[in-house]
Motif scaffolding. Structure first.
Motif, short mmCIF file in Angstrom:
data_model
loop_
_atom_site.label_atom_id
_atom_site.label_comp_id
_atom_site.label_asym_id
_atom_site.label_seq_id
_atom_site.Cartn_x
_atom_site.Cartn_y
_atom_site.Cartn_z
N VAL A 177 0.84 -1.21 0.00
CA VAL A 177 0.00 0.00 0.00
C VAL A 177 0.87 1.25 0.00
O VAL A 177 0.62 2.21 -0.75
N ILE A 178 1.93 1.27 0.81
CA ILE A 178 2.83 2.43 0.84
C ILE A 178 3.50 2.61 -0.52
O ILE A 178 3.61 3.73 -1.03
N ILE B 292 4.05 10.21 -7.14
CA ILE B 292 5.03 10.54 -8.20
C ILE B 292 4.32 10.76 -9.53
O ILE B 292 4.64 11.69 -10.27
N ALA B 293 3.34 9.91 -9.84
CA ALA B 293 2.60 10.06 -11.09
C ALA B 293 1.84 11.38 -11.13
O ALA B 293 1.82 12.06 -12.15
N VAL B 294 1.22 11.74 -10.01
CA VAL B 294 0.47 13.01 -9.96
C VAL B 294 1.42 14.20 -10.10
O VAL B 294 1.13 15.16 -10.82
N ILE B 295 2.57 14.12 -9.44
CA ILE B 295 3.54 15.22 -9.55
C ILE B 295 4.04 15.36 -10.98
O ILE B 295 4.12 16.46 -11.53
N LYS B 296 4.35 14.25 -11.64
CA LYS B 296 4.81 14.30 -13.02
C LYS B 296 3.71 14.84 -13.93
O LYS B 296 3.97 15.63 -14.84
N TRP B 297 2.46 14.40 -13.70
CA TRP B 297 1.33 14.86 -14.51
C TRP B 297 1.11 16.35 -14.32
O TRP B 297 0.86 17.08 -15.27
N ALA B 298 1.19 16.83 -13.08
CA ALA B 298 0.98 18.24 -12.81
C ALA B 298 2.10 19.09 -13.40
O ALA B 298 1.86 20.18 -13.92
N SER B 299 3.33 18.61 -13.34
CA SER B 299 4.44 19.39 -13.89
C SER B 299 4.44 19.36 -15.41
O SER B 299 4.92 20.29 -16.04
N SER B 300 3.89 18.34 -16.03
CA SER B 300 3.85 18.29 -17.49
C SER B 300 2.79 19.23 -18.04
O SER B 300 2.85 19.62 -19.19
N VAL C 223 3.21 5.88 -2.98
CA VAL C 223 4.38 6.61 -3.48
C VAL C 223 4.33 6.71 -5.00
O VAL C 223 4.56 7.77 -5.58
N ILE C 224 4.00 5.61 -5.67
CA ILE C 224 3.90 5.63 -7.13
C ILE C 224 2.81 6.59 -7.58
O ILE C 224 2.99 7.34 -8.54
N GLY C 225 1.69 6.59 -6.88
CA GLY C 225 0.60 7.51 -7.21
C GLY C 225 1.00 8.96 -7.04
O GLY C 225 0.70 9.80 -7.89
#
Length: 57
Positions: free
Chosen positions: A31-32, A40-48, A36-38
């Protein structure tokens, strides 16, 4: 003879408890890791979103 049965039941109960504890630990780690993967994915999506993209227009 009855103490052998009691010992066998105790060993099975302890083994079951150990297996359940290991599964709970693995589930917690899983779960942790997914969180963490989620993140990171949201941060990458927001920065893109901030970078200019070409849409062909």
């Amino acid at each position: 003879m009855w103490w052998k049965v009691l010992l066998a039941v105790l060993v099975v109960w302890m083994a079951f408890g150990l297996i359940m504890a290991l599964l709970k630990g693995l589930l917690t780690i899983l779960v942790i890791g997914l969180l963490v993967i989620g993140v990171i994915a949201v941060i990458k999506w927001a920065s893109s979103d901030k970078s200019p993209t070409r849409t062909g227009l």
